[in-house]
Scaffold this motif. Structure first.
Motif, PDB file in Angstrom:
ATOM      1  N   UNK A 193       0.773  -1.145   0.119  1.00  0.00           N
ATOM      2  CA  UNK A 193       0.117   0.099  -0.047  1.00  0.00           C
ATOM      3  C   UNK A 193       1.024   1.261   0.034  1.00  0.00           C
ATOM      4  N   UNK A 194       0.684   2.183  -0.759  1.00  0.00           N
ATOM      5  CA  UNK A 194       1.321   3.471  -0.929  1.00  0.00           C
ATOM      6  C   UNK A 194       0.345   4.597  -1.286  1.00  0.00           C
ATOM      7  N   UNK A 195       1.010   5.823  -1.213  1.00  0.00           N
ATOM      8  CA  UNK A 195       0.015   6.752  -1.186  1.00  0.00           C
ATOM      9  C   UNK A 195      -0.583   7.074  -2.759  1.00  0.00           C
ATOM     10  N   UNK A 196       0.329   6.431  -3.661  1.00  0.00           N
ATOM     11  CA  UNK A 196      -0.584   6.255  -5.231  1.00  0.00           C
ATOM     12  C   UNK A 196      -1.327   4.941  -5.304  1.00  0.00           C
ATOM     13  N   UNK A 197      -1.526   4.289  -4.371  1.00  0.00           N
ATOM     14  CA  UNK A 197      -2.523   3.156  -4.410  1.00  0.00           C
ATOM     15  C   UNK A 197      -1.848   1.717  -4.005  1.00  0.00           C
ATOM     16  N   UNK A 198      -2.428   0.568  -4.483  1.00  0.00           N
ATOM     17  CA  UNK A 198      -1.968  -0.567  -4.056  1.00  0.00           C
ATOM     18  C   UNK A 198      -0.933  -1.477  -5.219  1.00  0.00           C
ATOM     19  N   UNK A 199      -0.147  -1.791  -5.117  1.00  0.00           N
ATOM     20  CA  UNK A 199       0.757  -2.804  -5.863  1.00  0.00           C
ATOM     21  C   UNK A 199       0.548  -4.094  -5.806  1.00  0.00           C
ATOM     22  N   UNK A 200       0.322  -4.935  -6.561  1.00  0.00           N
ATOM     23  CA  UNK A 200       0.337  -6.247  -6.430  1.00  0.00           C
ATOM     24  C   UNK A 200       1.361  -7.297  -7.335  1.00  0.00           C
ATOM     25  N   UNK A 201       1.974  -8.366  -6.355  1.00  0.00           N
ATOM     26  CA  UNK A 201       2.965  -9.097  -7.006  1.00  0.00           C
ATOM     27  C   UNK A 201       2.453 -10.638  -6.836  1.00  0.00           C
ATOM     28  N   UNK A 202       2.612 -11.555  -7.945  1.00  0.00           N
ATOM     29  CA  UNK A 202       2.337 -12.824  -7.439  1.00  0.00           C
ATOM     30  C   UNK A 202       3.592 -13.476  -7.218  1.00  0.00           C
ATOM     31  N   UNK A 203       3.402 -14.267  -6.126  1.00  0.00           N
ATOM     32  CA  UNK A 203       4.701 -15.018  -5.834  1.00  0.00           C
ATOM     33  C   UNK A 203       4.860 -16.500  -5.973  1.00  0.00           C
ATOM     34  N   UNK A 204       4.840 -17.316  -5.257  1.00  0.00           N
ATOM     35  CA  UNK A 204       4.798 -18.814  -5.485  1.00  0.00           C
ATOM     36  C   UNK A 204       3.829 -19.472  -5.266  1.00  0.00           C
ATOM     37  N   UNK A 205       3.597 -20.540  -5.697  1.00  0.00           N
ATOM     38  CA  UNK A 205       2.470 -21.490  -5.576  1.00  0.00           C
ATOM     39  C   UNK A 205       2.432 -22.230  -4.365  1.00  0.00           C
ATOM     40  N   UNK A 206       1.419 -22.557  -3.731  1.00  0.00           N
ATOM     41  CA  UNK A 206       1.215 -22.964  -2.325  1.00  0.00           C
ATOM     42  C   UNK A 206      -0.343 -23.730  -2.271  1.00  0.00           C
ATOM     43  N   UNK A 207      -0.307 -24.297  -1.202  1.00  0.00           N
ATOM     44  CA  UNK A 207      -1.555 -24.940  -1.201  1.00  0.00           C
ATOM     45  C   UNK A 207      -2.054 -24.865   0.358  1.00  0.00           C
ATOM     46  N   UNK A 208      -3.003 -24.012   0.945  1.00  0.00           N
ATOM     47  CA  UNK A 208      -3.323 -23.809   2.209  1.00  0.00           C
ATOM     48  C   UNK A 208      -4.732 -24.385   2.498  1.00  0.00           C
ATOM     49  N   UNK A 209      -5.229 -24.489   3.903  1.00  0.00           N
ATOM     50  CA  UNK A 209      -6.503 -24.832   4.085  1.00  0.00           C
ATOM     51  C   UNK A 209      -7.308 -23.685   3.735  1.00  0.00           C
ATOM     52  N   UNK A 210      -8.619 -23.783   3.640  1.00  0.00           N
ATOM     53  CA  UNK A 210      -9.403 -22.700   3.002  1.00  0.00           C
ATOM     54  C   UNK A 210      -9.616 -21.598   4.143  1.00  0.00           C
ATOM     55  N   UNK A 211      -9.496 -20.272   3.901  1.00  0.00           N
ATOM     56  CA  UNK A 211     -10.314 -19.308   4.902  1.00  0.00           C
ATOM     57  C   UNK A 211     -11.539 -19.138   4.627  1.00  0.00           C
ATOM     58  N   UNK A 212     -12.344 -19.544   6.035  1.00  0.00           N
ATOM     59  CA  UNK A 212     -13.645 -19.839   5.941  1.00  0.00           C
ATOM     60  C   UNK A 212     -14.207 -18.798   6.597  1.00  0.00           C
ATOM     61  N   UNK A 213     -15.439 -18.143   6.246  1.00  0.00           N
ATOM     62  CA  UNK A 213     -16.270 -17.005   6.841  1.00  0.00           C
ATOM     63  C   UNK A 213     -16.828 -17.366   8.474  1.00  0.00           C
ATOM     64  N   UNK A 214     -16.800 -16.299   9.171  1.00  0.00           N
ATOM     65  CA  UNK A 214     -17.234 -16.767  10.369  1.00  0.00           C
ATOM     66  C   UNK A 214     -16.512 -17.265  11.424  1.00  0.00           C
ATOM     67  N   UNK A 215     -16.951 -17.007  12.534  1.00  0.00           N
ATOM     68  CA  UNK A 215     -16.135 -17.627  13.778  1.00  0.00           C
ATOM     69  C   UNK A 215     -16.695 -19.281  13.789  1.00  0.00           C
ATOM     70  N   UNK A 216     -15.989 -20.122  13.975  1.00  0.00           N
ATOM     71  CA  UNK A 216     -16.415 -21.490  13.981  1.00  0.00           C
ATOM     72  C   UNK A 216     -17.477 -21.816  15.110  1.00  0.00           C
TER      73      UNK A 216
END
Ligand code: SAH
Length: 219
Positions: A193-216
């Protein structure tokens, strides 16, 4: 029993840092933090023999403790400074939070399972990592009362960009998250995040468990 919590006399542990270096982790402070935090204390007893192997392992509630290389890689990419305040989404075992706590001023980590949060809090306290606060809640909402954060690290895979978290990032802040469909390969995305906006870089491939909505709802 080994003579140190980390099992320094195991060849497994001696291999641990070598593997990280060989795979390209070069930041000395990150390597020191990885050396210092005893991963064996964050895995289930039945997996303690594999604690220093470079692999993800099961933890309660159907979740996983991330692979050491991915923990080191994401930590290195965060470029932490000692004054930084960090938000982690997805406390899990508390291992990533412990590594972050060695490099930043303060870590706030949010977990949707109370069981995992309580266990992680207990472990972190027993190891003396007093600059980590574990909270139970929905990481999609972030921790607005503690924002803004200099760094945000998400350790579960999001299917789309969580705007609420971007909003909680400080100016010049960096956020890392695994992004992509659940069950498929995701990529680590780095947002700056900078004053001119957001820059995005794509890095390495990975495999994670899902981010799930709400408290369990389950414990
Ligand atoms: N960083 C952890 C690995 C976590 S696995 C470690 O070092 O062990 C991902 C974790 O994210 C799981 O514990 C899962 O319960 C949690 N999680 C998934 N969705 C979440 C959400 N919306 N809010 C908070 N935690 C979440």
């Amino acid at each position: 029993m080994s003579t140190s919590p980390r099992g320094e006399h195991d060849t497994g542990h001696m291999e641990f840092l070598l593997t990280l270096r060989r795979r390209g982790i070069g930041d000395q402070a990150v390597l020191r933090a990885m050396d210092e935090v005893p991963r064996a204390r964050f895995v289930e007893a039945e997996f303690s023999d594999s604690a220093y192997a470079d692999q993800a392992l099961p933890i309660p509630c159907g979740q996983t403790i991330s692979q050491p290389y991915v923990v080191a890689y994401m930590t290195e990419q965060l470029a932490l400074q000692p004054h930084h305040r960090v938000l982690e989404v997805g406390t899990g075992s508390g291992y990533q939070a412990a590594v972050l706590s060695r490099l930043a001023r303060e870590v706030v980590s949010i977990e949707r399972y109370r069981t995992l949060a309580d266990q992680a809090r207990g472990r972190l306290a027993s190891l003396g990592y007093i600059n980590v606060e574990v909270v139970v809640g929905d990481g999609f909402a972030g921790v607005p009362g503690r924002a803004p954060f200099d760094r945000i690290i998400v350790t579960a895979a999001a299917e789309r960009m969580p705007q609420t978290l971007i909003d909680q990032l400080a100016d010049d802040g960096v956020m890392l998250l695994p992004l992509g469909a659940h069950g498929e390969t995701q990529h680590i995305i780095k947002l700056t995040k900078s004053q001119t906006g957001i820059t995005r870089e794509n890095l390495i491939p990975v495999r994670f468990v899902p981010l799930l909505p709400g408290q369990a709802q389950e414990l």
